[in-house]
Design a protein around this motif. Sequence first.
Motif, PDB file in Angstrom:
ATOM      1  N   THR A   1      23.841  45.231 -61.081  1.00 14.98           N
ATOM      2  CA  THR A   1      25.094  45.815 -61.552  1.00 14.98           C
ATOM      3  C   THR A   1      25.812  44.938 -62.573  1.00 14.98           C
ATOM      4  O   THR A   1      26.799  45.371 -63.156  1.00 14.98           O
ATOM      5  CB  THR A   1      26.053  46.076 -60.374  1.00 14.98           C
ATOM      6  OG1 THR A   1      26.477  44.812 -59.825  1.00 14.98           O
ATOM      7  CG2 THR A   1      25.375  46.907 -59.297  1.00 14.98           C
ATOM      8  N   ILE A   2      25.340  43.726 -62.745  1.00 13.50           N
ATOM      9  CA  ILE A   2      25.919  42.795 -63.712  1.00 13.50           C
ATOM     10  C   ILE A   2      24.783  42.104 -64.445  1.00 13.50           C
ATOM     11  O   ILE A   2      23.615  42.193 -64.036  1.00 13.50           O
ATOM     12  CB  ILE A   2      26.827  41.738 -63.032  1.00 13.50           C
ATOM     13  CG1 ILE A   2      26.001  40.871 -62.075  1.00 13.50           C
ATOM     14  CG2 ILE A   2      27.991  42.404 -62.312  1.00 13.50           C
ATOM     15  CD1 ILE A   2      26.782  39.703 -61.470  1.00 13.50           C
ATOM     16  N   ARG A   3      25.122  41.412 -65.516  1.00 12.12           N
ATOM     17  CA  ARG A   3      24.167  40.534 -66.196  1.00 12.12           C
ATOM     18  C   ARG A   3      24.811  39.176 -66.382  1.00 12.12           C
ATOM     19  O   ARG A   3      26.025  39.083 -66.609  1.00 12.12           O
ATOM     20  CB  ARG A   3      23.750  41.106 -67.561  1.00 12.12           C
ATOM     21  CG  ARG A   3      22.928  42.369 -67.480  1.00 12.12           C
ATOM     22  CD  ARG A   3      22.177  42.607 -68.793  1.00 12.12           C
ATOM     23  NE  ARG A   3      23.052  42.453 -69.954  1.00 12.12           N
ATOM     24  CZ  ARG A   3      23.831  43.397 -70.434  1.00 12.12           C
ATOM     25  NH1 ARG A   3      23.872  44.580 -69.857  1.00 12.12           N
ATOM     26  NH2 ARG A   3      24.591  43.178 -71.501  1.00 12.12           N
ATOM     27  N   LEU A   4      24.001  38.138 -66.312  1.00  7.25           N
ATOM     28  CA  LEU A   4      24.498  36.777 -66.501  1.00  7.25           C
ATOM     29  C   LEU A   4      23.531  36.023 -67.393  1.00  7.25           C
ATOM     30  O   LEU A   4      22.354  35.873 -67.063  1.00  7.25           O
ATOM     31  CB  LEU A   4      24.644  36.069 -65.152  1.00  7.25           C
ATOM     32  CG  LEU A   4      25.104  34.602 -65.192  1.00  7.25           C
ATOM     33  CD1 LEU A   4      26.458  34.485 -65.876  1.00  7.25           C
ATOM     34  CD2 LEU A   4      25.163  34.032 -63.782  1.00  7.25           C
ATOM     35  N   GLU A   5      24.034  35.595 -68.548  1.00  7.57           N
ATOM     36  CA  GLU A   5      23.211  34.860 -69.514  1.00  7.57           C
ATOM     37  C   GLU A   5      24.002  33.665 -70.024  1.00  7.57           C
ATOM     38  O   GLU A   5      25.221  33.762 -70.233  1.00  7.57           O
ATOM     39  CB  GLU A   5      22.842  35.768 -70.691  1.00  7.57           C
ATOM     40  CG  GLU A   5      22.094  37.036 -70.280  1.00  7.57           C
ATOM     41  CD  GLU A   5      22.025  38.046 -71.413  1.00  7.57           C
ATOM     42  OE1 GLU A   5      20.939  38.166 -72.022  1.00  7.57           O
ATOM     43  OE2 GLU A   5      23.052  38.687 -71.683  1.00  7.57           O
ATOM     44  N   THR A   6      23.326  32.540 -70.244  1.00  7.71           N
ATOM     45  CA  THR A   6      23.969  31.331 -70.745  1.00  7.71           C
ATOM     46  C   THR A   6      23.250  30.871 -72.002  1.00  7.71           C
ATOM     47  O   THR A   6      22.022  30.750 -72.014  1.00  7.71           O
ATOM     48  CB  THR A   6      23.947  30.211 -69.688  1.00  7.71           C
ATOM     49  OG1 THR A   6      24.564  30.678 -68.487  1.00  7.71           O
ATOM     50  CG2 THR A   6      24.680  28.973 -70.183  1.00  7.71           C
ATOM     51  N   ASP A   7      24.016  30.620 -73.074  1.00 11.55           N
ATOM     52  CA  ASP A   7      23.384  30.216 -74.323  1.00 11.55           C
ATOM     53  C   ASP A   7      23.282  28.694 -74.419  1.00 11.55           C
ATOM     54  O   ASP A   7      23.691  27.960 -73.503  1.00 11.55           O
ATOM     55  CB  ASP A   7      24.121  30.815 -75.529  1.00 11.55           C
ATOM     56  CG  ASP A   7      25.522  30.248 -75.744  1.00 11.55           C
ATOM     57  OD1 ASP A   7      25.832  29.165 -75.212  1.00 11.55           O
ATOM     58  OD2 ASP A   7      26.307  30.887 -76.470  1.00 11.55           O
ATOM     59  N   ALA A   8      22.754  28.220 -75.537  1.00 10.57           N
ATOM     60  CA  ALA A   8      22.492  26.796 -75.706  1.00 10.57           C
ATOM     61  C   ALA A   8      23.767  25.961 -75.757  1.00 10.57           C
ATOM     62  O   ALA A   8      23.754  24.761 -75.480  1.00 10.57           O
ATOM     63  CB  ALA A   8      21.668  26.565 -76.977  1.00 10.57           C
ATOM     64  N   ARG A   9      24.898  26.585 -76.087  1.00 13.12           N
ATOM     65  CA  ARG A   9      26.164  25.850 -76.137  1.00 13.12           C
ATOM     66  C   ARG A   9      26.780  25.665 -74.761  1.00 13.12           C
ATOM     67  O   ARG A   9      27.733  24.897 -74.609  1.00 13.12           O
ATOM     68  CB  ARG A   9      27.168  26.582 -77.028  1.00 13.12           C
ATOM     69  CG  ARG A   9      26.775  26.698 -78.475  1.00 13.12           C
ATOM     70  CD  ARG A   9      27.877  27.409 -79.239  1.00 13.12           C
ATOM     71  NE  ARG A   9      28.126  28.757 -78.703  1.00 13.12           N
ATOM     72  CZ  ARG A   9      29.227  29.472 -78.948  1.00 13.12           C
ATOM     73  NH1 ARG A   9      30.183  28.960 -79.703  1.00 13.12           N
ATOM     74  NH2 ARG A   9      29.372  30.680 -78.449  1.00 13.12           N
ATOM     75  N   GLY A  10      26.275  26.402 -73.785  1.00  9.47           N
ATOM     76  CA  GLY A  10      26.881  26.374 -72.465  1.00  9.47           C
ATOM     77  C   GLY A  10      27.873  27.500 -72.250  1.00  9.47           C
ATOM     78  O   GLY A  10      28.713  27.421 -71.349  1.00  9.47           O
ATOM     79  N   VAL A  11      27.784  28.550 -73.066  1.00  6.35           N
ATOM     80  CA  VAL A  11      28.657  29.717 -72.915  1.00  6.35           C
ATOM     81  C   VAL A  11      27.931  30.756 -72.071  1.00  6.35           C
ATOM     82  O   VAL A  11      26.911  31.315 -72.496  1.00  6.35           O
ATOM     83  CB  VAL A  11      29.045  30.318 -74.278  1.00  6.35           C
ATOM     84  CG1 VAL A  11      29.953  31.534 -74.087  1.00  6.35           C
ATOM     85  CG2 VAL A  11      29.724  29.265 -75.140  1.00  6.35           C
ATOM     86  N   ALA A  12      28.430  30.977 -70.879  1.00 13.27           N
ATOM     87  CA  ALA A  12      27.851  31.976 -69.986  1.00 13.27           C
ATOM     88  C   ALA A  12      28.565  33.300 -70.201  1.00 13.27           C
ATOM     89  O   ALA A  12      29.798  33.360 -70.216  1.00 13.27           O
ATOM     90  CB  ALA A  12      27.988  31.536 -68.538  1.00 13.27           C
ATOM     91  N   THR A  13      27.804  34.368 -70.368  1.00 14.56           N
ATOM     92  CA  THR A  13      28.368  35.704 -70.513  1.00 14.56           C
ATOM     93  C   THR A  13      28.085  36.499 -69.252  1.00 14.56           C
ATOM     94  O   THR A  13      26.922  36.712 -68.897  1.00 14.56           O
ATOM     95  CB  THR A  13      27.790  36.429 -71.737  1.00 14.56           C
ATOM     96  OG1 THR A  13      28.056  35.649 -72.908  1.00 14.56           O
ATOM     97  CG2 THR A  13      28.409  37.805 -71.898  1.00 14.56           C
ATOM     98  N   LEU A  14      29.144  36.899 -68.574  1.00 14.55           N
ATOM     99  CA  LEU A  14      29.056  37.667 -67.334  1.00 14.55           C
ATOM    100  C   LEU A  14      29.465  39.098 -67.670  1.00 14.55           C
ATOM    101  O   LEU A  14      30.623  39.353 -67.996  1.00 14.55           O
ATOM    102  CB  LEU A  14      29.970  37.055 -66.272  1.00 14.55           C
ATOM    103  CG  LEU A  14      30.027  37.706 -64.887  1.00 14.55           C
ATOM    104  CD1 LEU A  14      28.642  37.763 -64.253  1.00 14.55           C
ATOM    105  CD2 LEU A  14      31.002  36.947 -63.997  1.00 14.55           C
ATOM    106  N   THR A  15      28.507  40.017 -67.607  1.00 16.55           N
ATOM    107  CA  THR A  15      28.727  41.386 -68.065  1.00 16.55           C
ATOM    108  C   THR A  15      28.733  42.357 -66.901  1.00 16.55           C
ATOM    109  O   THR A  15      27.801  42.366 -66.085  1.00 16.55           O
ATOM    110  CB  THR A  15      27.627  41.798 -69.062  1.00 16.55           C
ATOM    111  OG1 THR A  15      27.587  40.875 -70.150  1.00 16.55           O
ATOM    112  CG2 THR A  15      27.879  43.200 -69.599  1.00 16.55           C
ATOM    113  N   LEU A  16      29.781  43.168 -66.824  1.00 13.41           N
ATOM    114  CA  LEU A  16      29.814  44.281 -65.874  1.00 13.41           C
ATOM    115  C   LEU A  16      28.936  45.377 -66.455  1.00 13.41           C
ATOM    116  O   LEU A  16      29.214  45.892 -67.541  1.00 13.41           O
ATOM    117  CB  LEU A  16      31.249  44.788 -65.685  1.00 13.41           C
ATOM    118  CG  LEU A  16      32.313  43.728 -65.359  1.00 13.41           C
ATOM    119  CD1 LEU A  16      33.697  44.379 -65.242  1.00 13.41           C
ATOM    120  CD2 LEU A  16      31.964  42.989 -64.077  1.00 13.41           C
TER     121      LEU A  16
END
Length: 264
Positions: A6-21
């Motif tokens: 139900t969600i997505r969680l991705e973290t980029d090389a800068r350390g920015v995590a995107t938590l998506t509903l």
Amino acid sequence: MSEYRTIRLETDARGVATLTLARPDTHNAFDAEMIAELTSAATLLATDEDARVVVLRGEGRSFCAGGDLNWMRAQRDKDRAGKMDESRALAAMLGALNRLPKPLIARVHGNAFGGGVGLLAVCDVAIAVEGVRFALTETRLGLIPATIGPFVVRRMGEGLARQVFFTGRPFDTDFALRGGLIGMSCPPEDLDEQVEKAVADALTGAPGAIAAAKRLCLDLGAAEPETLAEHTAALLADRWETDEAQAGIEAFFERRRPPWSVRD
């Protein structure tokens, strides 16, 4: 890439995590699975040294529409203990995000109702598109915004919260700004740029110092909202059992006006 449903969680090389509903077909409304997955993601992010900043966003037209229709039906059919368990789970999820020891930035591209307002109340920075709407509509169903209430009142203050808790009337970004629910609003085409600026600002601070500063803010404020979870769960369970709530929920499911409503 996360393995959530139900969600997505991705973290980029800068350390920015995107938590998506990621329930766009339901306007990202909460159900038991999403609540559990958001709790799990918040717990994971709290100890993930690779994640320095978290951006919370939604897919589809809305940021978050609050409670899912089928989830609400399931709650209606539970006994008092079951209703309180669901409230505790929601409070635990909001508490886990509220305590997250890293900046939590909301990217609000669409409307936020009910529990979606609760999500914004636990973010450190919320940036919304001009024209999006917010509302706490629980009283129109014969219920109260009990579980999210402590988080929202702590963010907006009692005075402004009173203006939106009672009527269920939607409010705009200007009111949300005055209430501190969002930090800024912008045209749709500027949203990603403004979120990126907030992310860049958050990346300039030392991670340990940011975590300590956030903890300081929580310590210096009023009682942590999650500590009121038992009280608010009981209040909401009480409301579920009233004739008003039974009539209001049935009217909501059947898409008709509840018996006390005298206008749209």
